[in-house]
Design an enzyme around this catalytic site. Sequence first.
Site, PDB file in Angstrom:
ATOM      1  N   THR A 159      -2.553 -68.814 -80.924  1.00  0.00           N
ATOM      2  CA  THR A 159      -3.702 -69.093 -81.788  1.00  0.00           C
ATOM      3  C   THR A 159      -3.545 -70.400 -82.571  1.00  0.00           C
ATOM      4  O   THR A 159      -2.414 -70.807 -82.883  1.00  0.00           O
ATOM      5  CB  THR A 159      -3.868 -67.929 -82.804  1.00  0.00           C
ATOM      6  OG1 THR A 159      -4.777 -68.321 -83.830  1.00  0.00           O
ATOM      7  CG2 THR A 159      -2.552 -67.551 -83.473  1.00  0.00           C
ATOM      8  N   TYR A 181      -0.434 -63.150 -89.569  1.00  0.00           N
ATOM      9  CA  TYR A 181      -0.954 -63.141 -88.195  1.00  0.00           C
ATOM     10  C   TYR A 181      -0.473 -64.384 -87.443  1.00  0.00           C
ATOM     11  O   TYR A 181       0.169 -64.291 -86.393  1.00  0.00           O
ATOM     12  CB  TYR A 181      -2.491 -63.066 -88.212  1.00  0.00           C
ATOM     13  CG  TYR A 181      -3.106 -63.400 -86.877  1.00  0.00           C
ATOM     14  CD1 TYR A 181      -2.842 -62.604 -85.763  1.00  0.00           C
ATOM     15  CD2 TYR A 181      -3.925 -64.523 -86.720  1.00  0.00           C
ATOM     16  CE1 TYR A 181      -3.383 -62.924 -84.522  1.00  0.00           C
ATOM     17  CE2 TYR A 181      -4.467 -64.836 -85.489  1.00  0.00           C
ATOM     18  CZ  TYR A 181      -4.195 -64.040 -84.394  1.00  0.00           C
ATOM     19  OH  TYR A 181      -4.720 -64.362 -83.173  1.00  0.00           O
TER      20      TYR A 181
END
Length: 337
Positions: free
Chosen positions: A121, A145
Amino acid sequence: MAIKKSTLLITGGAGYIGSHAALEADRHGFKPVLFDNLSMGHSWAAKSGELVKGELADRAKLLKVFGKFKPVAVMHFASHTYVGESVTDPQKYYRDNLTNAMNLFSVMLEKNVNYFILSSTCATYGNPVQVPMPETHPQNPVNPYGDSKLMLEKILTWYDKAYGLKSTFLRYFNAAGADESGSIGEVHDPETHLIPLVLDVAMGRRKNITVFGTDYPTPDGTCVRDYIHVTDLAGAHFLALQRMLETSNSDFFNLGTGKGYSVKEVITEAEKVTGKKISVEFGARRAGDPPELVAKADKAKTILKWVPQHSSLENILRTAWKWNQGYFGKKIGKNKK
Ligand code: UDP
């Protein structure tokens, strides 16, 4: 290396991006096996390949699956992806995103499966110091995350050196849209993403959309994001896999279009595509939102010959709208977890 007809293990294969990758696997001549605990995924989303329900923490189950299906490679989508939740419950993110993945790596090593694609990501970069962001952008994640994904990238880099486990990290920008067929699409619970929420307003399932912040240093004051169609995203995984199988090199790529749209632009385009008025409320900034996240996307285009074909904002919204109308309109799949 002959790769066609090989089995591919897709973790999180019943989730949003994993289910689109499974469709692409079929289109590329692979036999997908989808491994999913169905905590976030949906059995109705497993449109291609065989679905095996299981936990990545369950090593014995993984060993059986690897023994039975003998995958040539693994695409790993199973992951928690809520940035806000990762800040309030980091344990969940490190446990599931990190330690469960390491369990998977240990089974891969034991079974001599040496090719891995990581769903990574742009959150591994943290706050942008340069826009558009190249792959060489500093990686300083600002939430657990992004940090859990960066830790996986680092672990895999060392596993390559030590054990020859080859991996490709694909750093997604904003995945959006739905398969052209309208048979699968995005359903999160809770839903926090801009495009599905905007379409919920168009559907009459929600009164209005709250724009999080109008005082950003962007042309219209709202956040700018690089939206990439999920089918283009899924397609890039197969180009990356093919290259990895051919060259036996690990690598990493941004997956985005290189063009950003503001929240206001998304809403205006959604009104055009749906023909519906979308009521807007202007609210405060959401914690942790950088003003602008746009990919420098040349590396995937040059090296993988990846050409996004579905990622105009109009097409993203059109396919997402088709999906939303089918799923929520006719209640397809409702209660069919
Ligand atoms: N956003 C918004 N209202 C919402 C949801 C999102 O204004 O109800 C904004 C959010 O602040 C961000 C952009 O839309 O700038 C995209 O957010 P999303 O959650 O879809 O993806 P993210 O960028 O967080 O991965």
